[in-house]
Enzyme design. Sequence first.
Site, PDB file in Angstrom:
ATOM      1  N   CYS A  75    -100.811  95.306 -80.129  1.00 41.24           N
ATOM      2  CA  CYS A  75     -99.982  94.105 -80.269  1.00 41.24           C
ATOM      3  C   CYS A  75     -99.783  93.662 -81.710  1.00 41.24           C
ATOM      4  CB  CYS A  75    -100.605  92.965 -79.462  1.00 41.24           C
ATOM      5  SG  CYS A  75    -100.624  93.305 -77.704  1.00 41.24           S
TER       6      CYS A  75
HETATM    7  N1  LIG Z   1    -102.958  96.146 -73.958  1.00 45.46           N
HETATM    8  C1  LIG Z   1    -102.896  94.859 -74.204  1.00 45.46           C
HETATM    9  O1  LIG Z   1    -103.914  94.244 -74.448  1.00 45.46           O
HETATM   10  C2  LIG Z   1    -101.592  94.087 -74.172  1.00 45.46           C
HETATM   11  C3  LIG Z   1    -101.656  92.692 -74.267  1.00 45.46           C
HETATM   12  C4  LIG Z   1    -100.473  91.970 -74.211  1.00 45.46           C
HETATM   13  C5  LIG Z   1     -99.255  92.649 -74.070  1.00 45.46           C
HETATM   14  N2  LIG Z   1     -99.224  94.000 -73.991  1.00 45.46           N
HETATM   15  C6  LIG Z   1     -97.927  94.657 -73.803  1.00 45.46           C
HETATM   16  O2  LIG Z   1     -97.852  95.153 -72.472  1.00 45.46           O
HETATM   17  C7  LIG Z   1     -97.089  96.367 -72.437  1.00 45.46           C
HETATM   18  C8  LIG Z   1     -97.915  97.473 -71.807  1.00 45.46           C
HETATM   19  O3  LIG Z   1     -99.048  97.710 -72.617  1.00 45.46           O
HETATM   20  P1  LIG Z   1    -100.313  98.529 -72.107  1.00 45.46           P
HETATM   21  O4  LIG Z   1    -101.374  98.264 -73.110  1.00 45.46           O
HETATM   22  O5  LIG Z   1    -100.587  98.261 -70.677  1.00 45.46           O
HETATM   23  O6  LIG Z   1     -99.762 100.034 -72.263  1.00 45.46           O
HETATM   24  P2  LIG Z   1    -100.448 101.366 -71.666  1.00 45.46           P
HETATM   25  O7  LIG Z   1     -99.953 102.479 -72.516  1.00 45.46           O
HETATM   26  O8  LIG Z   1    -101.898 101.156 -71.468  1.00 45.46           O
HETATM   27  O9  LIG Z   1     -99.826 101.504 -70.215  1.00 45.46           O
HETATM   28  C9  LIG Z   1     -98.488 101.734 -69.970  1.00 45.46           C
HETATM   29  C10 LIG Z   1     -98.355 102.587 -68.725  1.00 45.46           C
HETATM   30  O10 LIG Z   1     -96.955 102.724 -68.452  1.00 45.46           O
HETATM   31  C11 LIG Z   1     -96.763 104.043 -67.964  1.00 45.46           C
HETATM   32  N3  LIG Z   1     -95.349 104.378 -68.090  1.00 45.46           N
HETATM   33  C12 LIG Z   1     -94.656 104.713 -69.200  1.00 45.46           C
HETATM   34  N4  LIG Z   1     -93.370 104.925 -68.887  1.00 45.46           N
HETATM   35  C13 LIG Z   1     -93.237 104.688 -67.571  1.00 45.46           C
HETATM   36  C14 LIG Z   1     -92.157 104.742 -66.676  1.00 45.46           C
HETATM   37  N5  LIG Z   1     -90.924 105.068 -67.067  1.00 45.46           N
HETATM   38  N6  LIG Z   1     -92.402 104.466 -65.368  1.00 45.46           N
HETATM   39  C15 LIG Z   1     -93.648 104.146 -64.955  1.00 45.46           C
HETATM   40  N7  LIG Z   1     -94.712 104.083 -65.754  1.00 45.46           N
HETATM   41  C16 LIG Z   1     -94.498 104.353 -67.049  1.00 45.46           C
HETATM   42  C17 LIG Z   1     -97.697 104.882 -68.800  1.00 45.46           C
HETATM   43  O11 LIG Z   1     -97.964 106.121 -68.185  1.00 45.46           O
HETATM   44  C18 LIG Z   1     -98.922 103.981 -68.870  1.00 45.46           C
HETATM   45  O12 LIG Z   1     -99.814 104.210 -67.790  1.00 45.46           O
HETATM   46  C19 LIG Z   1     -96.689  96.630 -73.878  1.00 45.46           C
HETATM   47  O13 LIG Z   1     -95.418  96.096 -74.104  1.00 45.46           O
HETATM   48  C20 LIG Z   1     -97.704  95.854 -74.677  1.00 45.46           C
HETATM   49  O14 LIG Z   1     -97.187  95.463 -75.937  1.00 45.46           O
HETATM   50  C21 LIG Z   1    -100.393  94.732 -74.029  1.00 45.46           C
END
Ligand SMILES: NC(=O)c1ccc[n+]([C@@H]2O[C@H](COP(=O)([O-])OP(=O)(O)OC[C@H]3O[C@@H](n4cnc5c(N)ncnc54)[C@H](O)[C@@H]3O)[C@@H](O)[C@H]2O)c1
Length: 451
Positions: free
Chosen positions: A289
């Site tokens: 982030c």
């Molecule tokens: N990790 C955090 O702490 C956090 C906190 C706040 C916001 N966010 C935001 O949340 C969002 C997700 O982050 P995350 O950390 O969970 O990412 P991540 O990489 O852990 O998980 C994303 C998942 O989406 C899947 N994916 C990708 N393309 C896809 C598709 N077309 N169809 C289905 N699944 C698909 C991936 O395989 C993966 O499992 C981002 O925008 C991030 O900025 C994350």
Amino acid sequence: MTMLQTTSSTELFKSKIDNRTAQIGVVGLGYVGLPLVLLFSEQKFRITGFDIDQKKVEILSRGGSYIVRIPETDIQAAQERGFSATADYSHIAGMDAVIICVPTPLNDHHGPDLSFIERTAEAIAPHLQPGQLIVLESTTYPGTTEELLIPILEQKNPKGLKAARNGEAGSGEFYVVFSPEREDPGNDTVARRDIPKVVGGLNPTATELGSKLYGTIFNRTIPVSTPAAAEMTKLLENIYRCVNIALVNELKVLCLRMGINIWEVIEAASTKPFGFHPFYPGPGLGGHCIPIDPFYLSWKAKEYDFHTRFIELAGEVNLGMPYFVVQSTAAALNKQRKTLNGANVLVLGVAYKKDIDDLRESPSLTIIELLQKEGANVRYNDPYFAFVGRGRKYDLQMSNTPLEDLGQYDCVIIVTDHSDYDYEKIVRESKLVIDTRNATKKIQAENIVRC
Ligand SMILES: NC(=O)c1ccc[n+]([C@@H]2O[C@H](COP(=O)([O-])OP(=O)(O)OC[C@H]3O[C@@H](n4cnc5c(N)ncnc54)[C@H](O)[C@@H]3O)[C@@H](O)[C@H]2O)c1
């Protein structure tokens, strides 16, 4: 006539939420999506998780987990309550609400990479149904929901459905909401339920339905007037952190030069009962982030001939911190008549912050690469990572080194202050300790260099 039908479909959605018969789909089962699945499941919803990563789907389907802080028993309990994972998007058609939690990284030019949202929208569109609620949670620049997500959903669904813009959805319409994820991984001081959920719908009914849905798992929902306001809210929160961390990082460098302990100063300033919120210096920013999201706004601002100077400056200061750690290490070795070139160095911690199994954008990775470039023999220890292979910006191919025989290293650098480490022992057994996190604050020893 239409009015009567649509009012009842809204009421139907709400009653399905109340009696837990609503079908909820979560797309992207990562650090955000999987915990969300569990929260809804705990509230007795039957959840369907969608992910293109077949390996993740397989692990979940056999009741396993791939996130350290989520035990397998939680997945199994969710399965008993009807949770299933799939890579088959045709199941979207059976969902009342679909929540998108896919990655939003930066591309090679430090601009937004929205390809994951695009591909997800393209995969959902063929299965879109009238009255469905589509929610985007991925962090992104203001305008993404209306300028990118909705056009793809509208253009690529075969029924010609449109996003509801004027109140209740008609029979050819679906609802759209942006609601940012605000989780802070590893921070157990606030229960997830107690983090208020911001909800910005394309119209008031979408906001109302989004709030109804999230109201089952969060104690408070905060409606805002548009998806863009919700998108901007998330960015403001992260930019606030990024800028304040840059400020204390810069002041740390000054304090070191002046012989003042910045940590002591922050602790003292924190006693002020108003107007001050503590932020802490470190070896550089990490995680998915704070190092990334501000650049989403900088990029978008250019469209408006606007230069986001605070963001740029904070980025410059924070990006410089790993270099500062390496310079400080070289200087400390120099005092012992040693060079970094040829030194044996152990880096403690590759996770981007303590006690988590996430190394995305971790400053440790940059520090390791910089040390190697200077000719140091580098090893790492991290209880959360047995191996570090290839990532977006690095290719280390290194295995975890046991935390023993510390006297063999010319220097041990504490980059991630995991709670499991016995810092007294580390200081006692090491020739030189570079502490970038104030992890050794209770220890007085000549071989500690704080930077
Ligand atoms: N990790 C955090 O702490 C956090 C906190 C706040 C916001 N966010 C935001 O949340 C969002 C997700 O982050 P995350 O950390 O969970 O990412 P991540 O990489 O852990 O998980 C994303 C998942 O989406 C899947 N994916 C990708 N393309 C896809 C598709 N077309 N169809 C289905 N699944 C698909 C991936 O395989 C993966 O499992 C981002 O925008 C991030 O900025 C994350």
